[in-house]
Design an enzyme around this catalytic site. Sequence first.
Site, mmCIF file in Angstrom:
data_model
loop_
_atom_site.group_PDB
_atom_site.id
_atom_site.type_symbol
_atom_site.label_atom_id
_atom_site.label_comp_id
_atom_site.label_asym_id
_atom_site.label_seq_id
_atom_site.Cartn_x
_atom_site.Cartn_y
_atom_site.Cartn_z
ATOM 1 N N LYS A 33 0.830 -1.212 0.000
ATOM 2 C CA LYS A 33 0.000 0.000 0.000
ATOM 3 C C LYS A 33 0.860 1.256 0.000
ATOM 4 O O LYS A 33 0.647 2.168 -0.790
ATOM 5 C CB LYS A 33 -0.918 0.014 1.239
ATOM 6 C CG LYS A 33 -1.947 -1.093 1.246
ATOM 7 C CD LYS A 33 -2.870 -0.981 2.449
ATOM 8 C CE LYS A 33 -2.153 -1.169 3.778
ATOM 9 N NZ LYS A 33 -1.525 -2.478 3.951
ATOM 10 N N THR A 34 1.832 1.282 0.908
ATOM 11 C CA THR A 34 2.687 2.463 0.993
ATOM 12 C C THR A 34 3.510 2.598 -0.282
ATOM 13 O O THR A 34 3.717 3.694 -0.799
ATOM 14 C CB THR A 34 3.591 2.376 2.236
ATOM 15 O OG1 THR A 34 2.760 2.199 3.381
ATOM 16 C CG2 THR A 34 4.418 3.632 2.407
ATOM 17 N N ASP A 217 -2.018 7.775 3.670
ATOM 18 C CA ASP A 217 -1.596 6.429 4.090
ATOM 19 C C ASP A 217 -2.220 6.126 5.451
ATOM 20 O O ASP A 217 -2.573 7.045 6.191
ATOM 21 C CB ASP A 217 -0.063 6.365 4.187
ATOM 22 C CG ASP A 217 0.460 4.920 4.124
ATOM 23 O OD1 ASP A 217 -0.373 3.982 4.018
ATOM 24 O OD2 ASP A 217 1.684 4.726 4.174
ATOM 25 N N GLU A 218 -2.351 4.853 5.782
ATOM 26 C CA GLU A 218 -2.899 4.426 7.083
ATOM 27 C C GLU A 218 -4.260 5.079 7.339
ATOM 28 O O GLU A 218 -4.550 5.542 8.441
ATOM 29 C CB GLU A 218 -1.934 4.782 8.225
ATOM 30 C CG GLU A 218 -0.499 4.317 8.022
ATOM 31 C CD GLU A 218 -0.270 2.872 8.432
ATOM 32 O OE1 GLU A 218 -1.239 2.194 8.854
ATOM 33 O OE2 GLU A 218 0.879 2.399 8.292
ATOM 34 N N GLN A 248 -5.688 -3.276 10.833
ATOM 35 C CA GLN A 248 -4.545 -2.686 11.526
ATOM 36 C C GLN A 248 -4.916 -1.390 12.245
ATOM 37 O O GLN A 248 -4.050 -0.592 12.583
ATOM 38 C CB GLN A 248 -3.411 -2.401 10.537
ATOM 39 C CG GLN A 248 -2.805 -3.657 9.950
ATOM 40 C CD GLN A 248 -1.598 -3.330 9.082
ATOM 41 O OE1 GLN A 248 -0.583 -2.866 9.566
ATOM 42 N NE2 GLN A 248 -1.727 -3.559 7.789
ATOM 43 N N ARG A 601 5.005 -7.244 11.052
ATOM 44 C CA ARG A 601 6.203 -6.434 10.781
ATOM 45 C C ARG A 601 7.369 -7.313 10.345
ATOM 46 O O ARG A 601 8.370 -6.839 9.819
ATOM 47 C CB ARG A 601 6.665 -5.646 12.029
ATOM 48 C CG ARG A 601 5.692 -4.647 12.626
ATOM 49 C CD ARG A 601 5.139 -3.701 11.633
ATOM 50 N NE ARG A 601 3.873 -4.195 11.104
ATOM 51 C CZ ARG A 601 3.364 -3.794 9.942
ATOM 52 N NH1 ARG A 601 3.992 -2.925 9.191
ATOM 53 N NH2 ARG A 601 2.217 -4.270 9.514
HETATM 54 P P1 ATP Z 1 1.603 -2.095 5.999
HETATM 55 O O1 ATP Z 1 0.149 -2.459 6.001
HETATM 56 O O2 ATP Z 1 2.343 -2.886 7.009
HETATM 57 O O3 ATP Z 1 1.835 -0.614 6.074
HETATM 58 P P2 ATP Z 1 2.034 -1.951 3.145
HETATM 59 O O4 ATP Z 1 0.843 -2.530 2.489
HETATM 60 O O5 ATP Z 1 2.132 -0.482 3.196
HETATM 61 O O6 ATP Z 1 2.186 -2.601 4.594
HETATM 62 P P3 ATP Z 1 4.619 -1.811 1.917
HETATM 63 O O7 ATP Z 1 5.392 -1.359 3.097
HETATM 64 O O8 ATP Z 1 4.297 -0.839 0.851
HETATM 65 O O9 ATP Z 1 3.303 -2.552 2.408
HETATM 66 O O10 ATP Z 1 5.330 -3.049 1.232
HETATM 67 C C1 ATP Z 1 5.857 -4.131 1.985
HETATM 68 C C2 ATP Z 1 7.159 -4.600 1.382
HETATM 69 O O11 ATP Z 1 6.921 -5.256 0.160
HETATM 70 C C3 ATP Z 1 8.112 -3.467 1.091
HETATM 71 O O12 ATP Z 1 9.414 -3.884 1.373
HETATM 72 C C4 ATP Z 1 7.885 -3.233 -0.384
HETATM 73 O O13 ATP Z 1 9.000 -2.634 -0.993
HETATM 74 C C5 ATP Z 1 7.651 -4.638 -0.900
HETATM 75 N N1 ATP Z 1 6.832 -4.688 -2.128
HETATM 76 C C6 ATP Z 1 5.603 -4.174 -2.308
HETATM 77 N N2 ATP Z 1 5.147 -4.430 -3.559
HETATM 78 C C7 ATP Z 1 6.108 -5.116 -4.193
HETATM 79 C C8 ATP Z 1 6.246 -5.666 -5.520
HETATM 80 N N3 ATP Z 1 5.286 -5.557 -6.421
HETATM 81 N N4 ATP Z 1 7.394 -6.314 -5.797
HETATM 82 C C9 ATP Z 1 8.368 -6.433 -4.876
HETATM 83 N N5 ATP Z 1 8.305 -5.942 -3.626
HETATM 84 C C10 ATP Z 1 7.198 -5.286 -3.279
HETATM 85 MG MG MG Z 2 2.261 0.870 4.798
#
Ligand code: ATP
Ligand code: MG
Length: 729
Positions: A33-34, A217-218, A248, A601
Amino acid sequence: MMHLIEKLNPQQQQAVTAGLGPVLVMAGPGSGKTRVLTSRIAYLIGEMGVRPYNILAVTFTNKAAREMANRVTDLLGGVAPGLTLGTFHATCARLLRREAQHLPFDDNFVIYDQDDQLDLVKRALADLNLDEKRHRPPVVHNAISNAKNELILPDAYPVQSYLDEVVRRVYKRYQELLLSNNALDFDDLLLWTAYLLEENASVREKYARRFEHILVDEFQDTNQAQYRLLRHLSSFHRNLFVVGDADQSIYRWRGADYRNVLRFQKDFADAQVILLEQNYRSTQAILDVAMAVIDQNPQRIRKHLFTERGAGQKVVLFEAYDDRKEAEFVVDTIRSLTARGRMGLSDFAVMYRTNAQSRLLEEAFLQAGIPYKLVGAQRFYGRREIKDVIAYLRLVHNPNDEISLTRVINAPTRGIGEKTFLSLRTLALRLETSPGALLLEMGRNPEAPAADAINSRARAALVNFGDLLRNWVAVKDSLTPLAMMERVLEDVHYRSYIDDGTDEGRDRWENVLELRRLAAEFQQPGLDAFLERVALVSDQDTLEGTTNAATLLTLHAAKGLEFPVVFITGLNDGTLPHSRSFDDPEAMLEECRLFYVGITRAKDRLYLIFSQNRTAYGFSEPVAPSRFLDYIPYDLLDEAQPTRSRQPRKGQGERRLERWDAAEVIPSRPAAPVERRYQPGMRVHHPSWGEGMVLNSKLQDGDEIVDVHFAGVGLKRLVASLARLEIKV
Ligand code: ATP
Ligand code: MG
């Protein structure tokens, strides 16, 4: 630019390149997402030619904001000047300073921290002749804060009991005191911004036109005030892009309301909804444990988390004799994993429910000689000497700030005791000015009229301090924060005041030097930016990504972050879930989500740690393992050096089944293929969740899987043959 998008999966690409209009990305932890949000900023600037000036991106912590800014810079290959990217609070503070002429305070307002706020509540109680012992300031403060987060002003505060009536009066007085100190508390930053945008059409229009794209975000952790101001800010272009995960949501106690997701869908009915499914962060072993835990939340159905990272190592469960042994286990494990040289200390994070749990861990790290970083504003910014120095600077910045004046007027001692200070305040009240302004006046003119109301010795002391203050104020706009700080420290001989040559004294001075280092980062004259940074310092702020040290942090502070190895300590009933939450089912669900946030995490290895005994008030007491551990099937766990052999706890199996009964179970699939009955946009009814709208549907393993959004409960994934859904016409 396109290379950035090629690396993403199709749903992520769809989100990054979504056209105009509102977009909602709801997805589990680690699903990107981020990453999607930062890529979209880069895409808007680099591909769509949107000017950075017209983009607003907000998140919750300074750490997250910094990381976001770095990612955008990396993606674009340079900084994007003019981009507004920051925490909600910092963004609002900036906006309020710019628009202060429309508001009942000046643009050099100070931001009160938690302690200042409590002091002010005490002052308000005293002014109203209310007894602090009967009306405990933290409780009253909390009620005020909740009201502010719901955008309820003092006059509208609902009164149903005597207590409410007291809160209303204190709230009113508290707001008056804030204004007369030209100060805002944290909640005010959001409240005043929402208020301004609501009441002032031209200001609203100005920002609504400026921010062509708003990204959040969040989103699940926004409160009412934040939601309202987002709505106003997006009222012209309606390009509101929000990402989040209801599972979350962990800031209910701060007014966060994950129902904002529902409000969003109602207010922006045309929103594109995008679900991301693949997890890129964790191994399957970690995700399986995470799912087992969150699936116990009765208000949701199973959301499948999958990864292509492989099974990975099993999650380790460790039962320690007591909390000291927990810390020892953590330290030993880190030592043995780093000994092989494949892992560095910064790969490790140790998480816990409450700040106080860090002390034993810190001791263990110190003893073992393992460098660590403690994430938490408390340790540094809570120190007396730091608060003193900041108070001096705040007073120089805004002499009307009475809380800061109170803090430093006699520190170091300069003959201005309580009585003298009281005479100053009384006289100021009589002259309808602030004590600080009166001091300045006395410094300027020792013979100032009416000053003879104060006896001559006391007056001399006040005149001296007033003179110092006057000289500082005269140069405040031409000196850098560092120069200003040095000037004040020297003028008041601050070092000899706190550094008495003992170890503690040296420590205190060390802390002041640390603050100087921070001040040195601000090269422009004027105190604004520096004080703002200090005031908005968040829990995550002391964490720097570069140095080689393990990270110690609360589960709350861990949101949004990721680490190769995670330890969650203190998994005992009473700690996690916290005993405060036992009687409140909603709070218990939030504790469970907090555990889920911690688990998710971890990238490669996860250690879950509990103990048989826990030390409280100097006594060691037997404690029960966390009930959340019961949620995890035994075969998903590996036991580390068991202190005694662990059988699956008695009754564990049945208990799990009982819980499952209440949830919507996905059984083995019927063999016959079915047809799709549900279409996106259809309205449906569910016996327990009520009205909902179909977002998506697909055939899978011979059944139809439907994503439905229910008012009041959120997004649910249902198996059509089981879900007792009724289609409404
Ligand atoms: P959270 O809910 O914990 O905030 P999130 O959904 O924001 O998580 P991110 O932090 O954006 O998730 O991504 C998690 C990890 O996966 C990061 O290290 C990110 O770089 C990696 N990632 C996300 N998408 C891809 C992709 N398509 N290919 C490779 N790595 C990815
Ligand atoms: Mg995130």
